[in-house]
Design a protein around this motif. Sequence first.
Motif, PDB file in Angstrom:
ATOM      1  N   THR A  26       0.833  -1.204   0.000  1.00 21.21           N
ATOM      2  CA  THR A  26       0.000   0.000   0.000  1.00 21.21           C
ATOM      3  C   THR A  26       0.863   1.249   0.000  1.00 21.21           C
ATOM      4  O   THR A  26       0.615   2.190  -0.751  1.00 21.21           O
ATOM      5  N   THR A  27       1.899   1.252   0.812  1.00 23.54           N
ATOM      6  CA  THR A  27       2.814   2.396   0.862  1.00 23.54           C
ATOM      7  C   THR A  27       3.503   2.597  -0.480  1.00 23.54           C
ATOM      8  O   THR A  27       3.610   3.712  -0.974  1.00 23.54           O
ATOM      9  N   ALA A  28       3.926   1.524  -1.113  1.00 23.84           N
ATOM     10  CA  ALA A  28       4.585   1.621  -2.419  1.00 23.84           C
ATOM     11  C   ALA A  28       3.620   2.145  -3.473  1.00 23.84           C
ATOM     12  O   ALA A  28       3.995   2.936  -4.329  1.00 23.84           O
ATOM     13  N   ALA A  29       2.366   1.728  -3.418  1.00 26.10           N
ATOM     14  CA  ALA A  29       1.377   2.201  -4.391  1.00 26.10           C
ATOM     15  C   ALA A  29       1.150   3.698  -4.255  1.00 26.10           C
ATOM     16  O   ALA A  29       1.063   4.415  -5.247  1.00 26.10           O
ATOM     17  N   PHE A  30       1.036   4.201  -3.039  1.00 27.86           N
ATOM     18  CA  PHE A  30       0.831   5.631  -2.836  1.00 27.86           C
ATOM     19  C   PHE A  30       2.077   6.442  -3.163  1.00 27.86           C
ATOM     20  O   PHE A  30       1.978   7.584  -3.568  1.00 27.86           O
ATOM     21  N   ALA A  31       3.227   5.856  -3.025  1.00 29.10           N
ATOM     22  CA  ALA A  31       4.469   6.570  -3.311  1.00 29.10           C
ATOM     23  C   ALA A  31       4.639   6.835  -4.796  1.00 29.10           C
ATOM     24  O   ALA A  31       5.349   7.745  -5.183  1.00 29.10           O
ATOM     25  N   THR A  32       3.975   6.064  -5.662  1.00 28.56           N
ATOM     26  CA  THR A  32       4.126   6.238  -7.098  1.00 28.56           C
ATOM     27  C   THR A  32       3.150   7.261  -7.676  1.00 28.56           C
ATOM     28  O   THR A  32       3.255   7.624  -8.830  1.00 28.56           O
ATOM     29  N   VAL A  33       2.187   7.741  -6.899  1.00 29.28           N
ATOM     30  CA  VAL A  33       1.238   8.745  -7.367  1.00 29.28           C
ATOM     31  C   VAL A  33       1.894  10.119  -7.290  1.00 29.28           C
ATOM     32  O   VAL A  33       2.422  10.492  -6.248  1.00 29.28           O
ATOM     33  N   PRO A  34       1.891  10.891  -8.399  1.00 26.36           N
ATOM     34  CA  PRO A  34       2.494  12.222  -8.355  1.00 26.36           C
ATOM     35  C   PRO A  34       1.796  13.091  -7.319  1.00 26.36           C
ATOM     36  O   PRO A  34       0.572  13.112  -7.250  1.00 26.36           O
ATOM     37  N   THR A  35       2.579  13.808  -6.539  1.00 26.47           N
ATOM     38  CA  THR A  35       1.997  14.611  -5.471  1.00 26.47           C
ATOM     39  C   THR A  35       1.233  15.814  -5.990  1.00 26.47           C
ATOM     40  O   THR A  35       0.307  16.278  -5.356  1.00 26.47           O
ATOM     41  N   GLY A  36       1.585  16.341  -7.154  1.00 24.43           N
ATOM     42  CA  GLY A  36       0.908  17.519  -7.666  1.00 24.43           C
ATOM     43  C   GLY A  36      -0.324  17.223  -8.490  1.00 24.43           C
ATOM     44  O   GLY A  36      -1.137  18.092  -8.722  1.00 24.43           O
ATOM     45  N   ALA A  37      -0.488  15.987  -8.945  1.00 23.27           N
ATOM     46  CA  ALA A  37      -1.638  15.652  -9.772  1.00 23.27           C
ATOM     47  C   ALA A  37      -2.908  15.732  -8.942  1.00 23.27           C
ATOM     48  O   ALA A  37      -2.929  15.361  -7.777  1.00 23.27           O
ATOM     49  N   GLN A  38      -3.948  16.220  -9.571  1.00 21.09           N
ATOM     50  CA  GLN A  38      -5.210  16.402  -8.875  1.00 21.09           C
ATOM     51  C   GLN A  38      -6.331  15.752  -9.664  1.00 21.09           C
ATOM     52  O   GLN A  38      -6.249  15.625 -10.873  1.00 21.09           O
ATOM     53  N   ALA A  39      -7.391  15.392  -8.989  1.00 22.11           N
ATOM     54  CA  ALA A  39      -8.593  14.899  -9.644  1.00 22.11           C
ATOM     55  C   ALA A  39      -9.678  15.960  -9.505  1.00 22.11           C
ATOM     56  O   ALA A  39      -9.805  16.602  -8.461  1.00 22.11           O
ATOM     57  N   ALA A  40     -10.445  16.158 -10.558  1.00 27.38           N
ATOM     58  CA  ALA A  40     -11.525  17.139 -10.523  1.00 27.38           C
ATOM     59  C   ALA A  40     -12.677  16.605  -9.687  1.00 27.38           C
ATOM     60  O   ALA A  40     -12.976  15.419  -9.721  1.00 27.38           O
ATOM     61  N   PRO A  41     -13.348  17.484  -8.953  1.00 32.01           N
ATOM     62  CA  PRO A  41     -14.541  17.062  -8.221  1.00 32.01           C
ATOM     63  C   PRO A  41     -15.642  16.649  -9.186  1.00 32.01           C
ATOM     64  O   PRO A  41     -15.640  17.047 -10.348  1.00 32.01           O
ATOM     65  N   ALA A  42     -16.593  15.877  -8.715  1.00 29.20           N
ATOM     66  CA  ALA A  42     -17.732  15.483  -9.546  1.00 29.20           C
ATOM     67  C   ALA A  42     -18.639  16.693  -9.765  1.00 29.20           C
ATOM     68  O   ALA A  42     -18.839  17.503  -8.865  1.00 29.20           O
ATOM     69  N   CYS A  43     -19.179  16.790 -10.957  1.00 32.86           N
ATOM     70  CA  CYS A  43     -20.100  17.881 -11.282  1.00 32.86           C
ATOM     71  C   CYS A  43     -21.492  17.491 -10.803  1.00 32.86           C
ATOM     72  O   CYS A  43     -22.035  16.459 -11.202  1.00 32.86           O
ATOM     73  N   ARG A  44     -22.078  18.306  -9.947  1.00 31.08           N
ATOM     74  CA  ARG A  44     -23.399  18.012  -9.394  1.00 31.08           C
ATOM     75  C   ARG A  44     -24.495  18.306 -10.407  1.00 31.08           C
ATOM     76  O   ARG A  44     -24.345  19.173 -11.270  1.00 31.08           O
ATOM     77  N   ALA A  45     -25.603  17.606 -10.297  1.00 30.28           N
ATOM     78  CA  ALA A  45     -26.762  17.841 -11.163  1.00 30.28           C
ATOM     79  C   ALA A  45     -27.244  19.278 -10.972  1.00 30.28           C
ATOM     80  O   ALA A  45     -27.240  19.803  -9.852  1.00 30.28           O
ATOM     81  N   GLY A  46     -27.623  19.925 -12.073  1.00 31.66           N
ATOM     82  CA  GLY A  46     -28.106  21.294 -11.995  1.00 31.66           C
ATOM     83  C   GLY A  46     -26.999  22.332 -12.076  1.00 31.66           C
ATOM     84  O   GLY A  46     -27.230  23.511 -11.858  1.00 31.66           O
TER      85      GLY A  46
END
Length: 78
Positions: free
Chosen positions: A12-32
Amino acid sequence: MIRRVLAAAALTTAAFATVPTGAQAAPACRAGYMCNTQYYSDAAHTNLVGVKTEFCDGEVSTWGRLSGYIVWSTSPCN
């Protein structure tokens, strides 16, 4: 049993270590809401590399590379 737990923790630690620290995911767009996500190549937001727009009618328009540093905005549909 302890070896399994330690092995799982190490993986688990190794998997998280490979994720770029600056990359971001966009929030979900709400209905309406209409949502716009702009993707930049760097944290200073100097080079726009892609855009994703989610319209009020559910249509989605994209261009470019949809990964990296984001600026996300939303506005209510009328």
